[in-house]
Scaffold this motif. Structure first.
Motif, PDB file in Angstrom:
ATOM      1  N   THR A 115      -4.594  -8.000 -11.972  1.00  0.00           N
ATOM      2  CA  THR A 115      -3.816  -7.197 -10.585  1.00  0.00           C
ATOM      3  C   THR A 115      -2.699  -8.005  -9.982  1.00  0.00           C
ATOM      4  O   THR A 115      -2.023  -8.480  -9.363  1.00  0.00           O
ATOM      5  CB  THR A 115      -4.217  -6.803  -9.273  1.00  0.00           C
ATOM      6  OG1 THR A 115      -4.886  -8.092  -9.051  1.00  0.00           O
ATOM      7  CG2 THR A 115      -5.889  -6.211  -9.414  1.00  0.00           C
ATOM      8  N   ARG A 116      -2.563  -9.318 -10.730  1.00  0.00           N
ATOM      9  CA  ARG A 116      -0.566  -9.707 -11.575  1.00  0.00           C
ATOM     10  C   ARG A 116      -0.851 -10.584 -12.624  1.00  0.00           C
ATOM     11  O   ARG A 116      -1.194  -9.624 -13.502  1.00  0.00           O
ATOM     12  CB  ARG A 116      -1.577 -11.532 -11.273  1.00  0.00           C
ATOM     13  CG  ARG A 116      -2.502 -12.395 -12.316  1.00  0.00           C
ATOM     14  CD  ARG A 116      -3.399 -13.199 -11.792  1.00  0.00           C
ATOM     15  NE  ARG A 116      -3.774 -13.985 -13.119  1.00  0.00           N
ATOM     16  CZ  ARG A 116      -4.501 -15.103 -13.577  1.00  0.00           C
ATOM     17  NH1 ARG A 116      -5.178 -14.642 -12.470  1.00  0.00           N
ATOM     18  NH2 ARG A 116      -5.113 -15.237 -14.457  1.00  0.00           N
ATOM     19  N   GLY A 117       0.800 -10.559 -12.649  1.00  0.00           N
ATOM     20  CA  GLY A 117       1.327 -11.206 -14.106  1.00  0.00           C
ATOM     21  C   GLY A 117       1.283  -9.718 -14.702  1.00  0.00           C
ATOM     22  O   GLY A 117       1.376  -8.551 -14.523  1.00  0.00           O
ATOM     23  N   MET A 154     -15.313 -13.014  -9.268  1.00  0.00           N
ATOM     24  CA  MET A 154     -13.653 -12.586  -9.096  1.00  0.00           C
ATOM     25  C   MET A 154     -14.673 -11.014  -8.593  1.00  0.00           C
ATOM     26  O   MET A 154     -15.028 -10.530  -8.671  1.00  0.00           O
ATOM     27  CB  MET A 154     -13.341 -11.946 -10.338  1.00  0.00           C
ATOM     28  CG  MET A 154     -12.042 -11.148 -10.743  1.00  0.00           C
ATOM     29  SD  MET A 154     -11.441 -10.619 -12.937  1.00  0.00           S
ATOM     30  CE  MET A 154     -11.612 -12.931 -12.827  1.00  0.00           C
ATOM     31  N   LYS A 155     -13.587 -10.130  -7.611  1.00  0.00           N
ATOM     32  CA  LYS A 155     -13.284  -9.313  -7.211  1.00  0.00           C
ATOM     33  C   LYS A 155     -12.940  -8.168  -7.773  1.00  0.00           C
ATOM     34  O   LYS A 155     -11.609  -8.417  -8.241  1.00  0.00           O
ATOM     35  CB  LYS A 155     -12.078  -9.253  -5.795  1.00  0.00           C
ATOM     36  CG  LYS A 155     -12.299  -7.645  -4.525  1.00  0.00           C
ATOM     37  CD  LYS A 155     -11.838  -7.562  -3.847  1.00  0.00           C
ATOM     38  CE  LYS A 155     -12.154  -6.441  -2.619  1.00  0.00           C
ATOM     39  NZ  LYS A 155     -11.180  -6.815  -1.573  1.00  0.00           N
ATOM     40  N   VAL A 156     -13.712  -6.677  -8.202  1.00  0.00           N
ATOM     41  CA  VAL A 156     -13.824  -6.447  -9.441  1.00  0.00           C
ATOM     42  C   VAL A 156     -13.547  -5.019  -8.947  1.00  0.00           C
ATOM     43  O   VAL A 156     -14.444  -4.752  -7.723  1.00  0.00           O
ATOM     44  CB  VAL A 156     -14.656  -6.157 -10.385  1.00  0.00           C
ATOM     45  CG1 VAL A 156     -14.130  -5.194 -11.733  1.00  0.00           C
ATOM     46  CG2 VAL A 156     -14.202  -7.009 -11.033  1.00  0.00           C
ATOM     47  N   LEU A 157     -12.516  -3.909  -9.059  1.00  0.00           N
ATOM     48  CA  LEU A 157     -12.493  -2.113  -8.506  1.00  0.00           C
ATOM     49  C   LEU A 157     -12.947  -1.739  -9.666  1.00  0.00           C
ATOM     50  O   LEU A 157     -12.273  -1.909 -10.731  1.00  0.00           O
ATOM     51  CB  LEU A 157     -11.635  -2.277  -8.328  1.00  0.00           C
ATOM     52  CG  LEU A 157     -11.288  -0.963  -7.883  1.00  0.00           C
ATOM     53  CD1 LEU A 157     -10.183   0.090  -6.583  1.00  0.00           C
ATOM     54  CD2 LEU A 157     -10.872   0.664  -8.813  1.00  0.00           C
ATOM     55  N   CYS A 158     -14.204  -1.016 -10.253  1.00  0.00           N
ATOM     56  CA  CYS A 158     -14.027  -0.134 -11.542  1.00  0.00           C
ATOM     57  C   CYS A 158     -14.287   1.747 -10.425  1.00  0.00           C
ATOM     58  O   CYS A 158     -14.525   1.834  -9.831  1.00  0.00           O
ATOM     59  CB  CYS A 158     -14.591  -0.578 -12.233  1.00  0.00           C
ATOM     60  SG  CYS A 158     -16.127   0.609 -13.331  1.00  0.00           S
ATOM     61  N   TYR A 159     -12.857   1.649 -11.396  1.00  0.00           N
ATOM     62  CA  TYR A 159     -13.487   4.039 -11.245  1.00  0.00           C
ATOM     63  C   TYR A 159     -13.126   4.908 -12.608  1.00  0.00           C
ATOM     64  O   TYR A 159     -13.369   3.885 -14.139  1.00  0.00           O
ATOM     65  CB  TYR A 159     -11.967   3.510 -10.731  1.00  0.00           C
ATOM     66  CG  TYR A 159     -10.483   4.378 -11.509  1.00  0.00           C
ATOM     67  CD1 TYR A 159     -10.108   5.142 -11.789  1.00  0.00           C
ATOM     68  CD2 TYR A 159     -10.040   2.479 -12.478  1.00  0.00           C
ATOM     69  CE1 TYR A 159      -8.828   4.989 -12.689  1.00  0.00           C
ATOM     70  CE2 TYR A 159      -9.114   2.618 -12.957  1.00  0.00           C
ATOM     71  CZ  TYR A 159      -7.788   3.211 -12.951  1.00  0.00           C
ATOM     72  OH  TYR A 159      -7.260   3.751 -13.923  1.00  0.00           O
ATOM     73  N   SER A 160     -13.613   5.774 -12.102  1.00  0.00           N
ATOM     74  CA  SER A 160     -13.263   6.773 -13.602  1.00  0.00           C
ATOM     75  C   SER A 160     -12.801   7.869 -12.947  1.00  0.00           C
ATOM     76  O   SER A 160     -13.287   8.640 -11.679  1.00  0.00           O
ATOM     77  CB  SER A 160     -15.124   6.653 -14.089  1.00  0.00           C
ATOM     78  OG  SER A 160     -15.072   7.841 -14.819  1.00  0.00           O
ATOM     79  N   SER A 161     -12.614   8.457 -14.186  1.00  0.00           N
ATOM     80  CA  SER A 161     -11.266  10.176 -13.010  1.00  0.00           C
ATOM     81  C   SER A 161     -12.368  11.417 -14.006  1.00  0.00           C
ATOM     82  O   SER A 161     -12.740  11.307 -15.401  1.00  0.00           O
ATOM     83  CB  SER A 161     -10.347   9.849 -13.985  1.00  0.00           C
ATOM     84  OG  SER A 161      -9.393  11.077 -14.223  1.00  0.00           O
ATOM     85  N   PHE A 162     -12.696  12.242 -13.217  1.00  0.00           N
ATOM     86  CA  PHE A 162     -13.355  13.590 -13.789  1.00  0.00           C
ATOM     87  C   PHE A 162     -13.316  14.598 -13.094  1.00  0.00           C
ATOM     88  O   PHE A 162     -12.550  14.508 -12.126  1.00  0.00           O
ATOM     89  CB  PHE A 162     -14.630  13.373 -13.827  1.00  0.00           C
ATOM     90  CG  PHE A 162     -15.486  12.352 -12.884  1.00  0.00           C
ATOM     91  CD1 PHE A 162     -15.941  12.994 -11.577  1.00  0.00           C
ATOM     92  CD2 PHE A 162     -15.597  11.148 -12.427  1.00  0.00           C
ATOM     93  CE1 PHE A 162     -16.377  12.831 -10.846  1.00  0.00           C
ATOM     94  CE2 PHE A 162     -16.210  10.576 -11.796  1.00  0.00           C
ATOM     95  CZ  PHE A 162     -15.993  11.366 -10.139  1.00  0.00           C
ATOM     96  N   THR A 163     -13.797  16.104 -13.039  1.00  0.00           N
ATOM     97  CA  THR A 163     -13.477  17.167 -12.335  1.00  0.00           C
ATOM     98  C   THR A 163     -15.375  17.596 -11.593  1.00  0.00           C
ATOM     99  O   THR A 163     -16.335  16.142 -13.042  1.00  0.00           O
ATOM    100  CB  THR A 163     -13.817  17.922 -13.038  1.00  0.00           C
ATOM    101  OG1 THR A 163     -13.978  18.661 -14.329  1.00  0.00           O
ATOM    102  CG2 THR A 163     -12.138  18.004 -13.708  1.00  0.00           C
ATOM    103  N   PHE A 164     -15.949  18.355 -11.301  1.00  0.00           N
ATOM    104  CA  PHE A 164     -17.021  18.397 -11.211  1.00  0.00           C
ATOM    105  C   PHE A 164     -17.616  18.468 -11.791  1.00  0.00           C
ATOM    106  O   PHE A 164     -18.812  18.693 -11.991  1.00  0.00           O
ATOM    107  CB  PHE A 164     -17.122  19.400  -9.778  1.00  0.00           C
ATOM    108  CG  PHE A 164     -16.649  19.045  -8.507  1.00  0.00           C
ATOM    109  CD1 PHE A 164     -17.427  17.566  -7.579  1.00  0.00           C
ATOM    110  CD2 PHE A 164     -15.846  18.721  -7.921  1.00  0.00           C
ATOM    111  CE1 PHE A 164     -17.412  17.205  -6.607  1.00  0.00           C
ATOM    112  CE2 PHE A 164     -15.232  18.026  -6.709  1.00  0.00           C
ATOM    113  CZ  PHE A 164     -15.984  18.138  -6.103  1.00  0.00           C
ATOM    114  N   ALA A 219      -8.664  -7.770 -10.107  1.00  0.00           N
ATOM    115  CA  ALA A 219      -9.408  -6.721 -11.776  1.00  0.00           C
ATOM    116  C   ALA A 219      -9.753  -4.912 -11.500  1.00  0.00           C
ATOM    117  O   ALA A 219     -10.376  -5.197 -10.634  1.00  0.00           O
ATOM    118  CB  ALA A 219     -10.655  -7.705 -12.248  1.00  0.00           C
ATOM    119  N   VAL A 220      -9.300  -4.652 -11.636  1.00  0.00           N
ATOM    120  CA  VAL A 220      -8.964  -3.036 -12.252  1.00  0.00           C
ATOM    121  C   VAL A 220      -9.994  -2.430 -13.508  1.00  0.00           C
ATOM    122  O   VAL A 220      -9.308  -2.901 -14.924  1.00  0.00           O
ATOM    123  CB  VAL A 220      -8.493  -2.406 -12.037  1.00  0.00           C
ATOM    124  CG1 VAL A 220      -8.120  -1.032 -11.741  1.00  0.00           C
ATOM    125  CG2 VAL A 220      -7.566  -2.383 -10.563  1.00  0.00           C
TER     126      VAL A 220
END
Length: 341
Positions: A163-165, A1-11, A99-100
């Motif tokens: 990323t579907r349905g 499965m191709k997975v993208l994983c992210y995080s949100s932040f400042t410096f 997937a994300v």
């Protein structure tokens, strides 16, 4: 499965994010790792994304959010780092990933998240609740159960979608909610993104509530989770492998709550000690503590929370001052001064 994983932040949270992405890289070298940053580098800090433990950076200003400067001004730092999670997830659903996964920057992996990939074969949305076992003392109920009732049943330091349905439908819905309604406003039923997700099991199908105690371990659930170290060195939580820990409120408050509910469960303190060392090693002295480029007007004066709230509540001010950060003649800050605010 191709997975993208992210995080949100400042410096100011780059040190924590470095630890997260280092642990992700260790267990999932094949995942695409993305840093979502709502900030600008402080003067004197040379930011080189190629030298960081993530694959690429996405700047919040490049997400295509309409009237970005005015939209950004409406939020404080926690609100905006949460709000951008929705727009990015929606766009990531069209990136080619299957997937994300989102993880807060103050989390760290201690084991493989391969079970998530397996669950996403049958489910489109994965959420972790703050609590998966009932507390039985008045103090723990007051601290943890009632806190979750106020801030949201699920902890959105983690969420995963196909990323579907239904996963794609969730991403679209979440984007819409977070663009317009991602504030710390508990009297009106909003606590950034979390209270919204109380609705998810009612609004969407193919939702899995992850009740495995090895996921999203944190101070708010230590009252019902026992951490152990096995002879082979594996760390377990209530007998299940530890997958990831959420080191929320690093500092005196986090220490106090961890001590309160960690009690004599000594591996808890060993894990916290390890995390503090990792964050210290990942800290760059060139980044001022609590740095956030959007925390001040263009002349350097700090922006008060009341100024942000007033701006977001009045369409006339938004129309008159499309870039409220500007402190020049005729700007929003000067208007506030004239009004005695």
């Amino acid at each position: 499965m191709k997975v993208l994983c992210y995080s949100s932040f400042t410096f100011s949270y780059l040190n924590r994010a470095r630890v997260l992405f280092q642990t992700l890289r260790r267990f999932h070298p094949d995942w695409e790792l993305v840093a979502l940053i709502t900030d600008r580098p402080p003067q004197g800090f040379a930011f080189d994304p190629a030298a960081e433990p993530f694959d690429r950076v996405v700047w919040a200003e490049d997400l295509g959010i309409p009237d970005f400067q005015g939209w950004l001004f409406k939020h404080d730092v926690v609100e905006v780092c949460t709000a951008v999670k929705g727009p990015f997830m929606l766009q990531a659903c069209d990136s080619g990933a299957e997937a994300v996964i989102y993880l807060d920057p103050d989390t760290a992996l201690f084991g493989s998240l391969a079970p998530l990939e397996a669950w996403l074969e049958d489910h489109d949305i994965l959420l972790t609740p703050h609590l998966v076992d009932a507390n039985d003392t008045a103090e723990a109920i007051r601290d943890n159960d009632l806190s979750a009732s106020r801030t949201g049943i699920f902890n959105l330091g983690f969420v995963a979608v196909r990323t579907r349905g239904e996963g794609a439908r969730f991403a679209s819905w979440w984007n819409d909610r977070l663009l317009d309604w991602c504030y710390d406003d508990m009297p009106n039923g909003i606590f950034v993104d979390q209270r919204w997700c109380d609705h998810v099991p009612a609004l969407f199908d193919k939702v899995k509530v992850v009740r495995d105690p090895g996921y999203n371990v944190a101070s708010w659930n230590l009252s019902t989770r026992t951490v152990s170290v096995q002879k082979d060195g594996q760390v377990t939580v209530n007998g299940q492998p530890l997958r990831f820990w959420h080191f929320t409120k690093l500092g005196p408050m986090g220490d106090a709550m961890t001590k309160k509910y960690g009690g004599t469960n000594f591996p808890v303190y060993e894990i916290w000690s390890w995390y503090k060392r990792q964050v210290t090693e990942a800290t760059d002295a060139a980044i001022p503590e609590r740095w956030w480029a959007y925390g001040a007007y263009s002349d350097g004066a700090p922006i008060e929370k009341a100024h942000r709230v007033l701006y977001r509540e009045r369409a006339d001010l938004q129309a008159a001052f499309p870039d409220p950060f500007q402190a020049s003649e005729g700007g929003y800050r000067q208007w506030l001064e004239r009004e005695g605010l």
